[in-house]
Write an enzyme that holds these catalytic residues in place. Structure first.
Site, PDB file in Angstrom:
ATOM      1  N   ASP A 140      20.383 -54.753   0.044  1.00 15.62           N
ATOM      2  CA  ASP A 140      19.623 -56.363   0.119  1.00 15.62           C
ATOM      3  C   ASP A 140      19.269 -56.631   1.557  1.00 15.62           C
ATOM      4  O   ASP A 140      19.142 -55.797   2.413  1.00 15.62           O
ATOM      5  CB  ASP A 140      20.590 -57.223  -0.387  1.00 15.62           C
ATOM      6  CG  ASP A 140      19.921 -58.577  -0.976  1.00 15.62           C
ATOM      7  OD1 ASP A 140      19.329 -58.184  -2.099  1.00 15.62           O
ATOM      8  OD2 ASP A 140      19.794 -59.739  -0.336  1.00 15.62           O
ATOM      9  N   ASP A 141      19.401 -57.878   2.113  1.00 21.51           N
ATOM     10  CA  ASP A 141      19.224 -58.163   3.450  1.00 21.51           C
ATOM     11  C   ASP A 141      19.970 -57.542   4.258  1.00 21.51           C
ATOM     12  O   ASP A 141      21.001 -57.077   4.111  1.00 21.51           O
ATOM     13  CB  ASP A 141      19.124 -59.828   3.203  1.00 21.51           C
ATOM     14  CG  ASP A 141      18.362 -60.350   4.306  1.00 21.51           C
ATOM     15  OD1 ASP A 141      17.479 -59.524   5.209  1.00 21.51           O
ATOM     16  OD2 ASP A 141      18.185 -61.595   4.465  1.00 21.51           O
ATOM     17  N   LYS A 217      12.821 -55.246  -4.128  1.00 18.55           N
ATOM     18  CA  LYS A 217      13.012 -56.797  -4.260  1.00 18.55           C
ATOM     19  C   LYS A 217      12.325 -57.321  -3.132  1.00 18.55           C
ATOM     20  O   LYS A 217      12.643 -57.239  -1.911  1.00 18.55           O
ATOM     21  CB  LYS A 217      14.484 -57.088  -4.270  1.00 18.55           C
ATOM     22  CG  LYS A 217      14.894 -58.439  -4.278  1.00 18.55           C
ATOM     23  CD  LYS A 217      16.455 -58.837  -4.434  1.00 18.55           C
ATOM     24  CE  LYS A 217      16.951 -60.164  -3.768  1.00 18.55           C
ATOM     25  NZ  LYS A 217      18.298 -60.561  -4.122  1.00 18.55           N
ATOM     26  N   ASP A 219      11.636 -60.897  -1.446  1.00 15.86           N
ATOM     27  CA  ASP A 219      12.262 -62.269  -1.529  1.00 15.86           C
ATOM     28  C   ASP A 219      10.986 -63.099  -0.970  1.00 15.86           C
ATOM     29  O   ASP A 219       9.899 -62.514  -0.494  1.00 15.86           O
ATOM     30  CB  ASP A 219      13.380 -62.365  -0.595  1.00 15.86           C
ATOM     31  CG  ASP A 219      14.212 -63.392  -1.102  1.00 15.86           C
ATOM     32  OD1 ASP A 219      14.012 -64.565  -1.759  1.00 15.86           O
ATOM     33  OD2 ASP A 219      15.626 -63.374  -0.649  1.00 15.86           O
ATOM     34  N   SER A 251      10.928 -62.509  -6.252  1.00 19.92           N
ATOM     35  CA  SER A 251      11.697 -63.708  -6.402  1.00 19.92           C
ATOM     36  C   SER A 251      10.443 -64.981  -6.383  1.00 19.92           C
ATOM     37  O   SER A 251      10.918 -66.080  -6.263  1.00 19.92           O
ATOM     38  CB  SER A 251      12.364 -63.755  -4.920  1.00 19.92           C
ATOM     39  OG  SER A 251      13.324 -62.736  -5.019  1.00 19.92           O
ATOM     40  N   ARG A 276      13.267 -63.287 -10.238  1.00 25.88           N
ATOM     41  CA  ARG A 276      14.425 -64.342  -9.951  1.00 25.88           C
ATOM     42  C   ARG A 276      13.482 -65.519 -10.297  1.00 25.88           C
ATOM     43  O   ARG A 276      12.658 -65.693  -9.631  1.00 25.88           O
ATOM     44  CB  ARG A 276      14.861 -64.256  -8.556  1.00 25.88           C
ATOM     45  CG  ARG A 276      15.858 -62.960  -8.314  1.00 25.88           C
ATOM     46  CD  ARG A 276      17.188 -63.427  -8.954  1.00 25.88           C
ATOM     47  NE  ARG A 276      17.492 -64.796  -8.394  1.00 25.88           N
ATOM     48  CZ  ARG A 276      18.135 -65.013  -6.876  1.00 25.88           C
ATOM     49  NH1 ARG A 276      18.296 -63.966  -6.289  1.00 25.88           N
ATOM     50  NH2 ARG A 276      18.453 -66.249  -6.642  1.00 25.88           N
ATOM     51  N   ASP A 280      20.261 -68.783  -6.275  1.00 21.63           N
ATOM     52  CA  ASP A 280      21.359 -67.722  -5.875  1.00 21.63           C
ATOM     53  C   ASP A 280      22.515 -67.887  -6.636  1.00 21.63           C
ATOM     54  O   ASP A 280      23.260 -69.013  -6.669  1.00 21.63           O
ATOM     55  CB  ASP A 280      21.606 -67.719  -4.434  1.00 21.63           C
ATOM     56  CG  ASP A 280      20.292 -67.201  -3.904  1.00 21.63           C
ATOM     57  OD1 ASP A 280      19.413 -66.860  -4.138  1.00 21.63           O
ATOM     58  OD2 ASP A 280      20.510 -66.920  -2.474  1.00 21.63           O
TER      59      ASP A 280
HETATM   60  C1  GLA Z   1      17.780 -65.107  -0.728  1.00 17.18           C
HETATM   61  C2  GLA Z   1      18.045 -64.115  -2.246  1.00 17.18           C
HETATM   62  C3  GLA Z   1      19.229 -63.799  -2.360  1.00 17.18           C
HETATM   63  C4  GLA Z   1      19.532 -62.695  -1.203  1.00 17.18           C
HETATM   64  C5  GLA Z   1      19.327 -63.562   0.185  1.00 17.18           C
HETATM   65  C6  GLA Z   1      19.564 -62.367   1.507  1.00 17.18           C
HETATM   66  O1  GLA Z   1      18.799 -66.163  -0.788  1.00 17.18           O
HETATM   67  O2  GLA Z   1      17.794 -65.279  -3.139  1.00 17.18           O
HETATM   68  O3  GLA Z   1      19.366 -62.979  -3.596  1.00 17.18           O
HETATM   69  O4  GLA Z   1      18.341 -61.758  -1.265  1.00 17.18           O
HETATM   70  O5  GLA Z   1      18.177 -64.170   0.218  1.00 17.18           O
HETATM   71  O6  GLA Z   1      19.198 -63.303   2.569  1.00 17.18           O
END
Ligand code: GLA
Length: 495
Positions: A140-141, A217, A219, A251, A276, A280
């Site tokens: 992820d991030d 993914k 975002d 997202s 999404r 979160d």
């Molecule tokens: C957003 C996304 C999360 C995650 C964070 C990472 O909030 O919805 O799922 O990926 O960013 O910073």
């Protein structure tokens, strides 16, 4: 462009013909692409196409032009027919459990680094997860360097990922796993790392393909609605254009409130494999309830949007973390299976308890989630007592039922019957997903289920032994799972 010079009326007809031609041809295109063959050059004309083009009485050059136009139009209208994720994707995702911990000096076991993903890949492949379908390991991030390289490409943080992303994807592929990565439509990711602005979309898609990434993914922090409207479809096309099958998680709807008219679920289904819709998830029961409430309150909008290759994503499974009891963990597993949700665990597979593992590895819960018909389930009963019943139609005329309790006093003895839940006449076989006990039940027989506070009872209900005419014949024709595949409707026997 292909239709220039035609009368508007003939344009419409040609457009429809071209779309029809393409829909006949595109399944072949997808198959060919997944075999990594050069598609456009070798595509022979199928008999369906020949018939159509002969009846149009066009010569060979014209036919060629039609194919070219059909392919060009397809890029605009069928951007994401990548044949991926026909059932909800399953795997592991770093975010909820490991967030943006980049302190590898003081927390080497838990920081976002190649070691963390290698550890989780080892667990997926050695502890029985992969065989059950959990095959994605998703970064992820906070994986990237703060700067792009000299050619403007994203690059992994060199200290935390010394082998770069290609090393990780090789490691995973060698073990039969797949790699997912994260990016952001905007100037920065939500964690403040470099984002993908509109001018960088094609470059970043190609970079991920070069690294042999399998899922992406996208975002939406630090971008506005107009940029998102351009960026999400464009990334879909860019990923497709790389020729590498890359599952695409958007997202976008979460940034637009998740509901029409701002969110167009038809379009999302055409450009993304999952999306999404909402906020979160956190490691708490409140968070699970908040998400489940939103998804079931809006089920009339969300259920028709889902189907093979296109899934609503209520976010990660937090089973095995710190916030849920065993009953609440079973409830998350059951509700996510009913919702046909992607099953991405965000937990520490190196230290997970045997209880949490048993829930996540429950074969029947997984097979309900992975049902090939791909119809998302619904809440069908909401009692004042705090008991709710959910139903998901499954292939082979089976179904899944979940009895859920919002109560916080004691196990509640809920009495009902299958006919009260709108099942048709017959004797059904019931398999209790978590106790693994089997019973037979007539539709008319009253039964009692004891549902723990914030817990569930989950059943797999087989098709009745005695088939009722009402269930199998509708409108004078035999009905079976195949009839539901296209319209994504709840079978009439359950209405
Ligand atoms: C957003 C996304 C999360 C995650 C964070 C990472 O909030 O919805 O799922 O990926 O960013 O910073």
């Amino acid at each position: 462009m292909c239709l220039e010079g035609l009368e508007p009326a003939s344009r419409g007809v040609y457009y429809i013909v071209l779309k029809a031609v393409w829909s006949l041809e595109k399944s072949r295109f997808v198959d060919l692409r997944s075999r990594k063959e050069p598609v456009f050059l070798h595509l022979p004309l199928s008999s369906s196409f020949q018939k159509l083009s002969e009846s149009l009485a066009v010569n060979f050059r014209m036919r060629l032009a039609v194919v070219v136009c059909a392919l060009a139009l397809s890029a605009a209208t069928f951007a994401l027919d990548n044949g991926l994720m026909r059932t909800p994707p399953m795997g592991w995702l770093a975010w909820e459990r490991f967030r943006c911990d980049i302190d590898c000096e003081h927390d080497p076991k838990n920081c976002i680094s190649e070691n963390l993903f290698i550890d989780m890949a080892d667990r997926l492949s050695e502890d029985g997860w992969r065989e059950l379908g959990y095959v994605y390991i998703n970064i992820d991030d906070c994986w990237s360097s703060m700067d792009r390289d000299k050619q403007g490409r994203l690059q992994a943080d060199p200290k935390r990922f010394p082998g770069g992303i290609p090393k990780l994807s090789r490691y995973l592929h060698d073990r039969g796993l797949k790699l997912g990565i994260y990016g952001d439509m905007g100037t920065h990711t939500c964690g403040g790392y470099p984002g993908t602005t509109l001018d960088k979309i094609e470059l970043d898609a190609q970079t991920f393909a070069d690294w042999e990434v399998d899922m992406f993914k996208f975002d939406g922090c630090y971008s506005n609605a107009t940029e998102q409207e351009q960026g999400y479809p464009r990334m879909s096309k860019a990923l497709n254009a790389t020729g590498r099958p890359i599952g695409y998680s958007c997202s976008w709807p979460a940034y637009q409130g998740g509901l029409p008219p701002k969110v167009n679920y038809t379009q999302l289904g055409e450009i993304c494999n999952l999306w999404r819709n909402y906020g979160d998830i956190q490691d708490s029961w409140d968070s699970i309830m908040n998400i489940a409430n939103w998804f079931f309150e809006n089920q009339d909008v969300l259920v028709p949007a889902a189907g093979p290759g296109r899934w609503n994503d209520p976010d990660m499974l937090v089973i095995g973390d710190f916030g849920l009891s065993m009953d609440q963990s079973r409830a998350q597993m059951a509700l996510w299976a009913i919702m046909a949700a992607p099953l991405f665990m965000s937990n520490d597979l190196r230290t997970i308890s045997s209880g949490a593992r048993a829930i996540l590895q429950n074969k029947m819960a997984i097979s309900i989630n992975q049902d090939p018909m791909g119809v998302q389930g619904r809440r069908i009963v909401k009692e004042k007592s705090g008991i709710e019943v959910f139903l998901r139609p499954l292939s082979k005329n089976a179904s899944a039922l979940v009895f859920f309790s919002r109560r916080n006093d004691m196990p509640y003895r809920y009495q009902t019957s299958l006919s009260k839940l709108n099942y048709t006449t017959g004797s059904y076989k019931i398999y209790d997903v978590f106790t693994e006990k089997t019973t037979a039940l007539k539709d008319s027989t009253d039964f009692v289920v004891s549902v723990n506070p914030t817990g569930v009872v989950m059943w797999y209900v087989s098709a009745p032994a005695k088939l009722s005419l009402r269930q199998f014949y509708a409108g004078g024709k035999l009905r079976g799972p195949a009839d539901y595949r296209h319209d994504n409707a709840i079978p009439p026997s359950f209405l």
